[in-house]
Motif scaffolding. Sequence first.
Motif: not given
Length: 91
Positions: A49-62
Amino acid sequence: MDYMLSEGAAGIIAVAVMKNAPHPNTAWLFNRWAASEEGQTVYSKGGRTPAHPKVEPTEKIRPAVIYPVGVEDLKQYAKYEKLWKEVFKLR
């Protein structure tokens, strides 16, 4: 960020520069890249899960609910570690 789905547990993944690193400037360059939009995109493609606000995660797991670890929790680390090992039958 509209990909909060459910409650969950999280781990911390970090990069650092060791005190006596033989090539500290190279380590700093890597750290800057890892935190950049490009670096976080690579992490995301790797399943993190990326921390950068402009990067969406590959899997929606947050998780929808985040439980931050505070100073008081850290003071009781030994207690929680013991409980964790008992529950999961670890040495």
